[in-house]
Design a protein around this motif. Structure first.
Motif, PDB file in Angstrom:
ATOM      1  N   LEU A  81       0.888  -0.982   0.048  1.00  0.00           N
ATOM      2  CA  LEU A  81      -0.269  -0.011   0.056  1.00  0.00           C
ATOM      3  C   LEU A  81       0.738   1.630  -0.090  1.00  0.00           C
ATOM      4  O   LEU A  81       0.305   2.011  -0.640  1.00  0.00           O
ATOM      5  N   GLY A  82       2.051   0.851   0.588  1.00  0.00           N
ATOM      6  CA  GLY A  82       3.166   2.573   0.424  1.00  0.00           C
ATOM      7  C   GLY A  82       2.828   2.948   1.553  1.00  0.00           C
ATOM      8  O   GLY A  82       2.690   4.312   1.713  1.00  0.00           O
ATOM      9  N   ALA A  83       1.660   2.868   2.322  1.00  0.00           N
ATOM     10  CA  ALA A  83       1.944   4.209   3.456  1.00  0.00           C
ATOM     11  C   ALA A  83       0.880   2.647   4.696  1.00  0.00           C
ATOM     12  O   ALA A  83       0.403   1.886   5.184  1.00  0.00           O
ATOM     13  N   PRO A  84       1.329   3.346   6.563  1.00  0.00           N
ATOM     14  CA  PRO A  84       0.600   3.021   7.257  1.00  0.00           C
ATOM     15  C   PRO A  84      -1.034   1.818   7.036  1.00  0.00           C
ATOM     16  O   PRO A  84      -1.759   2.976   6.997  1.00  0.00           O
ATOM     17  N   PHE A  85      -1.660   1.524   7.453  1.00  0.00           N
ATOM     18  CA  PHE A  85      -3.043   1.381   7.245  1.00  0.00           C
ATOM     19  C   PHE A  85      -3.642   0.585   8.324  1.00  0.00           C
ATOM     20  O   PHE A  85      -2.846  -0.816   8.973  1.00  0.00           O
ATOM     21  N   LEU A  86      -4.751   0.887   9.270  1.00  0.00           N
ATOM     22  CA  LEU A  86      -5.325  -0.148   9.982  1.00  0.00           C
ATOM     23  C   LEU A  86      -5.882  -1.946   9.794  1.00  0.00           C
ATOM     24  O   LEU A  86      -5.070  -2.274  11.586  1.00  0.00           O
ATOM     25  N   LEU A  87      -5.510  -2.090   8.797  1.00  0.00           N
ATOM     26  CA  LEU A  87      -5.722  -3.476   9.188  1.00  0.00           C
ATOM     27  C   LEU A  87      -4.252  -4.683   8.763  1.00  0.00           C
ATOM     28  O   LEU A  87      -4.376  -5.198   8.965  1.00  0.00           O
ATOM     29  N   ALA A  88      -3.494  -4.214   8.565  1.00  0.00           N
ATOM     30  CA  ALA A  88      -1.989  -4.009   8.980  1.00  0.00           C
ATOM     31  C   ALA A  88      -2.011  -3.575  10.770  1.00  0.00           C
ATOM     32  O   ALA A  88      -0.377  -4.299  11.011  1.00  0.00           O
ATOM     33  N   ARG A  89      -2.177  -3.776  11.249  1.00  0.00           N
ATOM     34  CA  ARG A  89      -1.568  -2.582  12.670  1.00  0.00           C
ATOM     35  C   ARG A  89      -2.626  -3.387  13.779  1.00  0.00           C
ATOM     36  O   ARG A  89      -3.999  -3.522  13.358  1.00  0.00           O
ATOM     37  N   ASP A  90      -2.488  -3.031  15.354  1.00  0.00           N
ATOM     38  CA  ASP A  90      -3.758  -3.866  16.249  1.00  0.00           C
ATOM     39  C   ASP A  90      -3.344  -2.607  17.062  1.00  0.00           C
ATOM     40  O   ASP A  90      -2.344  -2.024  17.354  1.00  0.00           O
ATOM     41  N   GLY A  91      -4.913  -2.833  18.027  1.00  0.00           N
ATOM     42  CA  GLY A  91      -4.843  -1.861  19.437  1.00  0.00           C
ATOM     43  C   GLY A  91      -4.727  -0.501  19.378  1.00  0.00           C
ATOM     44  O   GLY A  91      -5.264  -0.207  17.720  1.00  0.00           O
ATOM     45  N   PRO A  92      -4.382   0.064  20.358  1.00  0.00           N
ATOM     46  CA  PRO A  92      -4.219   1.405  20.465  1.00  0.00           C
ATOM     47  C   PRO A  92      -3.662   1.733  18.799  1.00  0.00           C
ATOM     48  O   PRO A  92      -3.158   1.255  18.392  1.00  0.00           O
TER      49      PRO A  92
END
Length: 430
Positions: A81-92
């Motif tokens: 995706l070339g960027a941070p994305f919510l599906l790739a992250r957990d938690g707060p």
């Protein structure tokens, strides 16, 4: 115990043959494999990960994102995706903040107008496919793919991006991060290139919309998702600038286009394989009660979910199914494979799971996921996918060819690419 007998007969250190047998069984008869594992080894460690096959255990894994994280595919997704994305992250932090933001943007209240939008677009695309004059057409290439892309363009606000660009980019991106178990560098590089292309095109749309300073009316006084994004003001410390808008829009597309396209074809396949269910679904389709019809589509997709297995990374030792005969310690650093396609057929949870029964309890259908990472766009998906199928069933002659009900052609990709159907006219005399 055909699979387990063969698997156990292989030396424990013969990893290539054990993995090969496992993948062959997954490819040729996933349902039989999962039934055997549920009965005899419901928590099954393998060289590729720990298979979790029982319904309560799958829910346990997906209910504990602090222990079972998206670290298996998260880094690859963000590279693509070339960027941070919510599906790739957990938690707060980014995950919960942007998930909450997304639930406001992709609002449940949109469902009625999104259904109407889908119906209008689907009918127009079907008209065009049938009008081409052949006795058959390709349900995926001529209908599901363009219809799904047009709905995404209209609802999300991505006017000006061609259907083929949306479809091609998302296919290559999803292939790279979600269905590339061996991390083939060519597939990954192609996904990264596709992500770059998609974000460049989305950036053009954002810049054009900013320059025009215009609201886009959806025809009923509503505006599209991009317009909502551009009008939303969040505290500066959240850093939600146009780059974040771009990443979220591209991410939404990546989780939508291939799945909506595939589900349209596989739901029709599963219904057609069951003539009685198909007749009931056709009756429901024309009854003026879409929600009653929707239950047939979601039950069909239970038999062919677009995500049969979702991986998680266990970051600390965890006792799974504690207090049951299948209690198992899952060690830290294990890859855990939560098997949706198995959990939805758990005989100890579902009544007669092998039977086609529309209207099962929602918790028994995991097609749109479960827990912290269930489908962010579920309210739209819950009407788009059934409506795409419903518009087909409202045309009596448009059906898979006799004997070709299973004829999904993946064309060397992980996603169905072709599915021939009748165009609804009698054949031309030879």
């Amino acid at each position: 115990m055909d699979f387990l007998t063969a698997y156990d007969a292989l030396p424990e250190d013969d990893v290539p043959r054990r993995v090969g047998l496992l993948r062959q069984s997954m490819a040729t008869d996933k349902a039989a494999l999962f039934a055997e594992l549920r009965a005899h080894r419901p928590v099954f460690p393998t060289p590729v990960g720990v298979f979790v096959t029982r319904h309560p255990d799958v829910l346990e894994v997906l209910s504990a994102p602090g222990t079972f994280t998206v670290g298996v595919f998260g880094p690859a997704l963000e590279e693509v995706l070339g960027a941070p994305f919510l599906l790739a992250r957990d938690g707060p932090g980014l995950h919960w903040r942007e998930r909450g933001y997304g639930q406001v943007l992709l609002a449940a209240e949109d469902a009625p107008r999104v259904r109407e939008l889908t119906a209008r677009i689907a009918d127009a695309v079907l008209d065009e496919a049938v009008a081409r004059g052949g006795d058959t057409f390709d349900l995926i290439q001529d209908y599901a793919r363009p219809a799904a892309a047009q709905v995404a363009r209209a609802y999300l606000g991505l006017d000006g991006i061609e259907e083929e660009v949306l479809h091609s980019c998302t296919r290559r991106m999803q292939w790279a991060f979600a269905v590339n178990p061996d991390r083939d560098p060519r597939i990954h590089a192609d996904g990264v290139a596709a992500g770059r292309e998609l974000r460049e095109r989305v950036a053009e749309v954002i810049a054009r919309r900013r320059s025009a300073s215009e609201d886009v009316d959806g025809g009923d006084g509503s505006t599209d998702v991009l317009d909502r994004m551009l009008r939303t003001r969040l505290p500066a410390e959240y850093g939600f600038d146009d780059e974040r808008i771009n990443a979220n829009l591209a991410g939404y597309l990546t989780g939508y286009q291939q799945n909506a396209t595939q589900c349209t074809a596989t739901a029709l396949k599963e219904l057609t394989l069951r003539p009685e269910a198909l007749t009931e679904a056709e009756r429901a389709a024309g009854a003026g009660d879409p929600e009653r019809f929707d239950a047939y589509v979601w039950e069909a997709l239970r038999f062919h979910p677009f995500v049969p297995v979702t991986p998680r990374l266990c970051v600390r030792d965890h006792v799974l199914a504690a207090g049951t005969p299948r209690q198992t310690v899952v060690p830290a650093k294990s890859v855990v494979l939560a098997c949706f396609a198995s959990a939805m057929f758990d005989e100890e949870v579902l009544d007669a799971p092998a039977e086609f029964r529309p209207g099962r309890p929602p918790a028994h259908n995991l097609v749109l996921g479960y827990g912290a990472h269930d489908c962010l766009g579920k309210y739209a998906a819950q009407v788009i996918v059934p409506e795409l199928v419903r518009r087909v069933l409202l045309r009596p002659g448009v059906r898979p060819l006799p004997g070709g009900e299973r004829a999904l052609d993946y064309a060397g990709t992980p996603f169905p690419q072709h599915y021939p159907v009748s165009a609804g006219r009698p054949p031309v005399p030879a």
